[in-house]
Design a protein around this motif. Sequence first.
Motif, mmCIF file in Angstrom:
data_model
loop_
_atom_site.group_PDB
_atom_site.id
_atom_site.type_symbol
_atom_site.label_atom_id
_atom_site.label_comp_id
_atom_site.label_asym_id
_atom_site.label_seq_id
_atom_site.Cartn_x
_atom_site.Cartn_y
_atom_site.Cartn_z
ATOM 1 N N ILE A 167 59.217 55.703 39.705
ATOM 2 C CA ILE A 167 58.549 56.618 40.637
ATOM 3 C C ILE A 167 57.039 56.537 40.468
ATOM 4 C CG2 ILE A 167 58.142 59.063 41.161
ATOM 5 C CD1 ILE A 167 61.057 59.597 40.669
ATOM 6 N N PHE A 168 56.348 56.419 41.612
ATOM 7 C CA PHE A 168 54.899 56.571 41.666
ATOM 8 C C PHE A 168 54.630 57.859 42.442
ATOM 9 C CE2 PHE A 168 55.409 52.202 40.660
ATOM 10 C CZ PHE A 168 54.241 51.783 40.020
ATOM 11 N N ALA B 240 60.057 61.917 32.665
ATOM 12 C CA ALA B 240 60.696 60.631 32.934
ATOM 13 C C ALA B 240 59.921 59.798 33.957
ATOM 14 C CB ALA B 240 62.127 60.854 33.439
ATOM 15 N N ILE B 241 58.823 60.350 34.493
ATOM 16 C CA ILE B 241 57.990 59.623 35.463
ATOM 17 C C ILE B 241 56.781 59.056 34.734
ATOM 18 C CG2 ILE B 241 56.668 59.787 37.602
ATOM 19 C CD1 ILE B 241 58.400 62.110 38.416
ATOM 20 N N ARG B 242 56.549 57.764 34.889
ATOM 21 C CA ARG B 242 55.489 57.113 34.110
ATOM 22 C C ARG B 242 54.157 57.037 34.847
ATOM 23 N NH1 ARG B 242 57.857 51.569 31.923
ATOM 24 N NH2 ARG B 242 58.541 51.346 34.082
ATOM 25 N N SER C 250 60.112 54.050 44.069
ATOM 26 C CA SER C 250 59.978 55.129 45.036
ATOM 27 C C SER C 250 58.550 55.657 44.986
ATOM 28 C CB SER C 250 60.966 56.255 44.721
ATOM 29 O OG SER C 250 60.849 57.307 45.650
ATOM 30 N N PHE C 251 57.952 55.866 46.161
ATOM 31 C CA PHE C 251 56.581 56.358 46.263
ATOM 32 C C PHE C 251 56.602 57.738 46.907
ATOM 33 C CE2 PHE C 251 56.310 51.777 46.051
ATOM 34 C CZ PHE C 251 55.231 51.556 45.205
ATOM 35 N N ILE D 195 62.980 64.017 43.607
ATOM 36 C CA ILE D 195 62.616 63.314 42.372
ATOM 37 C C ILE D 195 63.837 63.120 41.492
ATOM 38 C CG2 ILE D 195 61.318 63.512 40.219
ATOM 39 C CD1 ILE D 195 59.110 64.894 41.766
ATOM 40 N N GLU D 196 64.616 64.181 41.355
ATOM 41 C CA GLU D 196 65.806 64.114 40.519
ATOM 42 C C GLU D 196 66.779 63.052 41.032
ATOM 43 O OE1 GLU D 196 68.994 67.177 38.463
ATOM 44 O OE2 GLU D 196 67.815 67.833 40.182
#
Length: 525
Positions: A439-440, A461-463, A392-393, A429-430
Amino acid sequence: MAYFEPVIVLFGSSKSISTINLRLPVSFVFAIDETSLEELVTIDPPLASTTLRRYFIILLESISNDVFERLQTNHRVQIIYSRDMLTYVSSHSKLPRIINKQSQQFTLDLTADIVHFFTIEGEKQEKLERLNLVRLYYRQARLLKEWAMSFAKAEPCHILLIPLNTNQKNLNNAQERLQKICTKLNYPSVIIRTFDNYIPSMDEQSSCLLPYSQVLFHHEHPQYICELIKKLSPLRLYLYGNEEFILSEWSNLMINSETHVMEDEDNWCAFIENEYIDDEMKWNIGPKFGTKWQIKRIAPINLSELDKNLRFQSALHRAFKTLNQRQIEITAEIFDWYDRCIREGYLQLEPKVSIQQKEKPRETNISNLSRCIIRNPSSFDYHHTSESKGISFIWLDEIINSLDNNLNQIIEPYHWYFFNNVTQCIPYIENQLRQQNEIFLVVSGSLGYELFLTAYRLMSAIRFVYIYCSRLGLHENWIKYYSQIQGVFNDSLVLEEKLKENLEQINQLENRKQSQTTANVIQGI
């Protein structure tokens, strides 16, 4: 001189009252119906009495609109608490508070309100130069605070086990083996925790290891929280594994703050391995994960050899001797932190509302964290997924809602989802994390700062996060605490190159997994 005495009123049927399990900081009375409730709070004291009661009402059951309105106008009623947000229309300022489902947290909330009541009354009497009453009110406030600290304590541990690039199964197994090792060394009562144990949960059955834990985690800087937990756990073991990433941003923050390995017995840390670690991973841990670490001695100790390590034995012995001292010091520090935040206005006892909002019915859909100003995301565990199911962007910016072709072409066949405020972006986001999507996130500097402060557990949790902002130097101080931030960019071409690099990284990892799966199938045949 009249003295104001706080009294708690528990309203509800005998069944409701019998099922509630609460510690109450001051004297209390019961009211089982609306008539007895109103009589209780409206009855005048005897003429000769110098004690005037002020009521803190806990509604275990609902009441009628008319009764609620009369309670609101009663000067003897200080605060009304409810299991659910009340929907009554009222023009008065006494907003009902929500009873926190975790009984210990609600007791702390209630005690803090009564301490605040005593403090305010003391300040009033001080202006009137009634020094005897001033001393009495301030002493009552101090005793109540000490009472709360006697049961709501920060819970230390002897050993804190912190996962790095490992999975939950390896973490659980390592914890079991550590317990056996300590028992073998004649420490069967050792307390071993993982960092997740300290993260607050909305589950009412979960224990709170830190006073005011929910407020602390949602309002304080994560680095300060890590320092508190380090003081509670003088012996910290960082667990290696075979995963390509460090899954928890809390683990990153903890290891980034370490400065020495196996030196100070009161602040001792080491790296350990439990499962077999591939040679390629073992010899590349430093370049892969440790570029921002302050410590350089990163070779792990095999868990099977830990009981022979004399430094570990000495640190463990010291951890047992200092357990109670650490508990007292950190408990006092957290209570002082909370009082200071309330006093200086960083935390509010209740959300601010306008006159227009007061006149509107309140919605029933509200978080059960009564003191948290910002709605927190759910307690869903985003960090222990096996692998991403999609990508997901997301682009979060107050101004930008479209992009040039290059940034769109890079992510094909996907496309960008645009948001212009944090409130709308957080639920999306959640939802993506619940679907286990990678996620980006590209975000402006100001909204990025707000997002990390208000939803840190979610963001951990987003890298891949990219700060896109025209003023590069403005955000250097805060972004250094978050390793998932890939950089601050004011040039779209540089941002494009970084996105390409990270996407290629994901693709290579996916290809390796597919190759390994194919090889396993062939071997099975």
